[in-house]
Design an enzyme around this catalytic site. Structure first.
Site, PDB file in Angstrom:
ATOM      1  N   ASP A 172       0.859  -1.171   0.000  1.00 19.82           N
ATOM      2  CA  ASP A 172       0.000   0.000   0.000  1.00 19.82           C
ATOM      3  C   ASP A 172       0.905   1.232   0.000  1.00 19.82           C
ATOM      4  O   ASP A 172       1.813   1.332   0.821  1.00 19.82           O
ATOM      5  CB  ASP A 172      -0.857  -0.019   1.274  1.00 19.82           C
ATOM      6  CG  ASP A 172      -2.218   0.574   1.066  1.00 19.82           C
ATOM      7  OD1 ASP A 172      -2.292   1.652   0.451  1.00 19.82           O
ATOM      8  OD2 ASP A 172      -3.207  -0.017   1.532  1.00 19.82           O
ATOM      9  N   ASP A 231      -3.098   4.700  -2.406  1.00 16.41           N
ATOM     10  CA  ASP A 231      -4.117   5.300  -1.555  1.00 16.41           C
ATOM     11  C   ASP A 231      -4.559   6.654  -2.123  1.00 16.41           C
ATOM     12  O   ASP A 231      -3.716   7.457  -2.540  1.00 16.41           O
ATOM     13  CB  ASP A 231      -3.498   5.501  -0.155  1.00 16.41           C
ATOM     14  CG  ASP A 231      -4.522   5.816   0.914  1.00 16.41           C
ATOM     15  OD1 ASP A 231      -5.420   4.995   1.124  1.00 16.41           O
ATOM     16  OD2 ASP A 231      -4.408   6.891   1.556  1.00 16.41           O
ATOM     17  N   GLU A 239      -6.633   3.875  -5.872  1.00 17.95           N
ATOM     18  CA  GLU A 239      -7.905   4.079  -5.181  1.00 17.95           C
ATOM     19  C   GLU A 239      -8.453   5.449  -5.565  1.00 17.95           C
ATOM     20  O   GLU A 239      -7.810   6.468  -5.316  1.00 17.95           O
ATOM     21  CB  GLU A 239      -7.713   4.018  -3.659  1.00 17.95           C
ATOM     22  CG  GLU A 239      -9.022   4.105  -2.904  1.00 17.95           C
ATOM     23  CD  GLU A 239      -8.910   4.623  -1.474  1.00 17.95           C
ATOM     24  OE1 GLU A 239      -9.802   4.345  -0.670  1.00 17.95           O
ATOM     25  OE2 GLU A 239      -7.931   5.346  -1.162  1.00 17.95           O
ATOM     26  N   HIS A 296     -11.050  -2.589   3.966  1.00 22.02           N
ATOM     27  CA  HIS A 296     -10.937  -2.218   5.380  1.00 22.02           C
ATOM     28  C   HIS A 296     -11.688  -0.940   5.721  1.00 22.02           C
ATOM     29  O   HIS A 296     -11.707  -0.544   6.886  1.00 22.02           O
ATOM     30  CB  HIS A 296      -9.454  -2.054   5.723  1.00 22.02           C
ATOM     31  CG  HIS A 296      -8.835  -0.937   4.944  1.00 22.02           C
ATOM     32  ND1 HIS A 296      -8.670  -0.981   3.575  1.00 22.02           N
ATOM     33  CD2 HIS A 296      -8.380   0.278   5.324  1.00 22.02           C
ATOM     34  CE1 HIS A 296      -8.137   0.149   3.167  1.00 22.02           C
ATOM     35  NE2 HIS A 296      -7.953   0.937   4.210  1.00 22.02           N
ATOM     36  N   ASP A 297     -12.265  -0.264   4.740  1.00 23.10           N
ATOM     37  CA  ASP A 297     -13.034   0.960   4.995  1.00 23.10           C
ATOM     38  C   ASP A 297     -14.541   0.725   4.893  1.00 23.10           C
ATOM     39  O   ASP A 297     -15.321   1.654   5.122  1.00 23.10           O
ATOM     40  CB  ASP A 297     -12.692   2.040   3.956  1.00 23.10           C
ATOM     41  CG  ASP A 297     -11.253   2.544   4.057  1.00 23.10           C
ATOM     42  OD1 ASP A 297     -10.682   2.530   5.152  1.00 23.10           O
ATOM     43  OD2 ASP A 297     -10.715   2.956   3.001  1.00 23.10           O
TER      44      ASP A 297
HETATM   45  O1  TEU Z   1      -9.386   5.861   2.186  1.00 20.19           O
HETATM   46  C1  TEU Z   1      -9.875   6.950   1.445  1.00 20.19           C
HETATM   47  C2  TEU Z   1     -11.148   7.508   1.858  1.00 20.19           C
HETATM   48  O2  TEU Z   1     -11.604   8.434   1.232  1.00 20.19           O
HETATM   49  C3  TEU Z   1     -11.800   6.944   3.074  1.00 20.19           C
HETATM   50  O3  TEU Z   1     -11.544   7.846   4.091  1.00 20.19           O
HETATM   51  C4  TEU Z   1     -13.266   6.735   2.911  1.00 20.19           C
HETATM   52  O4  TEU Z   1     -13.913   7.857   2.420  1.00 20.19           O
HETATM   53  C5  TEU Z   1     -13.883   6.388   4.209  1.00 20.19           C
HETATM   54  O5  TEU Z   1     -13.056   5.458   4.848  1.00 20.19           O
HETATM   55  C6  TEU Z   1     -15.256   5.804   4.063  1.00 20.19           C
HETATM   56  O6  TEU Z   1     -15.747   5.519   5.365  1.00 20.19           O
HETATM   57  C7  TEU Z   1      -8.030   5.640   2.230  1.00 20.19           C
HETATM   58  C8  TEU Z   1      -7.732   4.428   3.099  1.00 20.19           C
HETATM   59  O7  TEU Z   1      -8.276   3.290   2.488  1.00 20.19           O
HETATM   60  C9  TEU Z   1      -8.245   4.697   4.473  1.00 20.19           C
HETATM   61  O8  TEU Z   1      -8.137   3.579   5.315  1.00 20.19           O
HETATM   62  C10 TEU Z   1      -7.466   5.850   5.032  1.00 20.19           C
HETATM   63  O9  TEU Z   1      -7.983   6.213   6.283  1.00 20.19           O
HETATM   64  C11 TEU Z   1      -7.530   7.070   4.110  1.00 20.19           C
HETATM   65  O10 TEU Z   1      -7.311   6.745   2.742  1.00 20.19           O
HETATM   66  C12 TEU Z   1      -6.436   8.043   4.493  1.00 20.19           C
HETATM   67  O11 TEU Z   1      -5.195   7.520   4.142  1.00 20.19           O
END
Ligand code: TEU
Ligand code: CA
Length: 538
Positions: A102, A203, A245, A316-317
């Protein structure tokens, strides 16, 4: 095993996302670690995957579980050592598994040496690695908000300037306009490529070209220039797999990120299919199956021959998909398999998130037991704004990121076999029923269904190459589509309800071979959450 010297090898591949903190703890501090991943490589090989997307394992104060990196060239000691990382790359390689790291290139941790230097003085050589604007304590440059709540600007009184952060104040944004910073990042990427890493997940790559003064975050004017430069200077090998992403990606912009000519990235993570029933309000009513089907049709047809998509329902989000679009009660197993077949039948590269292959479900915790900063900030902001606690909790139960982050459920033993110690985030109490050991003991488990889907993708070219045709677009209960090449034809039928529906076999598929189904024998109707994959050659 796939021939990974071919430049498009990842078009036939299936990846698996590991969230290291929650995968397997081996030293009993309650936190998953790199040796824990090595320990389960045989399990992943058995599933049949070709690569692991590893969420961040770099040195980090862990304000956002590693998405706040303080040293891009070292490993977080909580997770292990650089020797462990080398071993993971080597051991995975022996099993035909490529490691994809990542890369968080939009921001670093506020504890990164670069930021410490940058904020020490306006004349520091690294000052311009970040985004600074003048201001006084009560007058931020503008009213932009951070994704995790609060203003997007934080004041540093010592130098009388604000820095910009798209996420939390602990995640200052890097200034991509600075060519020295960009080169520094490319050198760091080459360090990992030389170690044998096979690719990268980028990311929030869609926001690196931001122009805060004009309140532009997504799709800045130089965004694609930056990505093409990354490709040329850091991702030199054609066989590296890169996935960006991009929450803001639409079909037209995805064709840039994931262009077939290889000028940018291999593929894109776009989220349109997952935003249909969220606050984005493309369609506000429940799970709008008709909108979902049309969304998939738009992407499948829109990128055909011109770009490459990834296929996923969890990460994971995001909440667990069986709790969101399936039924995590009576029809958990059926609906998890149905959602898997729906996804894996399409064109693109599938990603399975750890535990998805078990049908792991969402969790409901008291607010104090959540860990995620997004959840905590949201709870605080909404409480201050006067929302009812019950409503806030409902929304955390449905969407909170910790739903996906509870420890991997390996067995029915204490702490689900994840650790001998109290885990950093509670184990889902359903681990006694839902766990790897139980799945491997049951030939009809969700695990073995995924194993078959992965094998089918390798066996039949139609999964990679077929065109996509949506059947019965207005049907609100059943999602059916075909994939076709000259010789091969695939039909995927998915009942999204717990009702029994009439069968919808097109005439041409009568007598076709059943590749896969989540019920033992066809019944002439579609039972609750039934899915069938039929195949024929002409
Ligand atoms: O996520 C991008 C992001 O926009 C997320 O914050 C998303 O909108 C949110 O989680 C939805 O609930 C990436 C990573 O995958 C995330 O884990 C990180 O927190 C974020 O970037 C910051 O690096
Ligand atoms: Ca540990």
């Amino acid at each position: 095993m796939l021939d990974k010297t071919k430049k498009d090898w990842w078009k036939s591949a299936v990846f698996y996302q590991v969230y290291p903190k929650s995968f397997q703890d081996t030293n009993n501090d309650g936190i998953g670690d790199l040796p824990g991943i090595i320990q389960h490589l045989d399990y992943l090989e058995r599933l049949g995957i070709d690569g692991i997307w590893l969420s961040p394992v770099y040195a980090s104060p862990q304000k956002d579980n590693g998405y706040d990196i303080s040293d891009y060239r070292s490993i977080n000691p909580q997770l292990g050592t650089m020797e462990d990382m080398d071993k993971l790359i080597g051991e995975a390689g022996k099993r035909g598994i490529t490691i994809i790291m990542d890369l968080v290139l939009n921001h670093s941790s506020n504890e990164h040496q670069w930021f410490l230097e940058a904020k020490s003085s306006r004349t520091s050589s690294r000052h311009d690695y970040y985004i600074w604007r003048d201001g006084t304590p009560d007058t931020p440059p503008n009213d932009m908000r951070a994704a995790f709540g609060g203003p997007a600007w934080t004041y540093v009184p010592e130098i009388g300037q604000y820095y910009f952060h798209h996420f939390s104040p602990w995640q200052p944004d890097l200034n991509w306009e600075n060519p020295v910073l960009r080169q520094e990042l490319y050198d760091m990427i080459r360090f990992w490529v030389e170690k044998g890493v096979g690719g990268f997940r980028l990311d929030v790559i869609d926001v690196i070209g931001k122009i805060p003064d004009r309140k532009i975050t997504d799709n800045g004017p130089h965004l694609h220039e930056y990505i093409r430069e990354l490709r040329q200077k850091a991702f030199k090998e054609d066989t590296l797999v890169t996935v960006g992403e991009a929450w803001s990606a639409r079909v037209d912009t995805a064709k840039l990120y994931a262009a077939a000519d290889g000028s940018e990235l291999s593929m894109v993570f776009q989220f349109e299919h997952l935003c249909l029933d969220t606050d984005g309000k493309w369609d506000p009513i429940g799970l709008p199956l008709v909108s979902l089907k049309k969304c998939y049709e738009r992407w499948q047809q829109g990128l055909y021959g011109t770009g490459w998509n990834s296929l996923f329902l969890e990460n994971h989000d995001l909440p667990r998909i069986v709790s969101r679009w399936g039924d995590d009660g009576q029809y958990r197993v059926e609906s998890a398999k149905m959602l898997a077949a729906m996804t894996h039948g399409m064109q693109g590269t599938p990603y399975i998130y750890q535990g998805e292959e078990l049908g792991m479900t969402n969790i409901e915790l008291p607010i104090e037991l959540y860990d995620d900063l997004e959840i905590k900030n949201m709870y605080a902001e909404r409480t201050a704004a006067g929302y009812a606690p019950k409503d806030i909790m409902e929304s955390i139960y449905a969407r909170g990121r910790d739903n996906a982050r509870t420890p991997m459920q390996w067995s029915g033993e204490s702490h689900a076999g994840f650790s001998q110690a109290e885990p950093w985030l509670p184990v889902n109490p359903n681990y006694t029923e839902i766990n790897v050991k139980a799945a491997l003991d049951d030939p009809n488990s969700i695990f073995f269904f995924y194993q078959k889907l992965i094998a089918l993708r390798k066996q039949y070219a139609v999964f990679r190459d077929g065109t996509f045709t949506l059947l019965n677009p207005e049907d609100e209960k059943c999602f059916a589509y075909t994939r076709d090449t000259e010789e091969e034809h695939l039909l995927v039928v998915c009942n999204f309800t717990e009702e029994t529906l009439p069968e919808v076999l097109p005439e041409t598929f009568r007598g076709a071979e059943t590749l896969l189904s989540n019920y033992p024998e066809p019944s002439g109707a579609l039972r609750p959450y039934e899915t069938r994959m039929l195949y024929l050659r002409t």
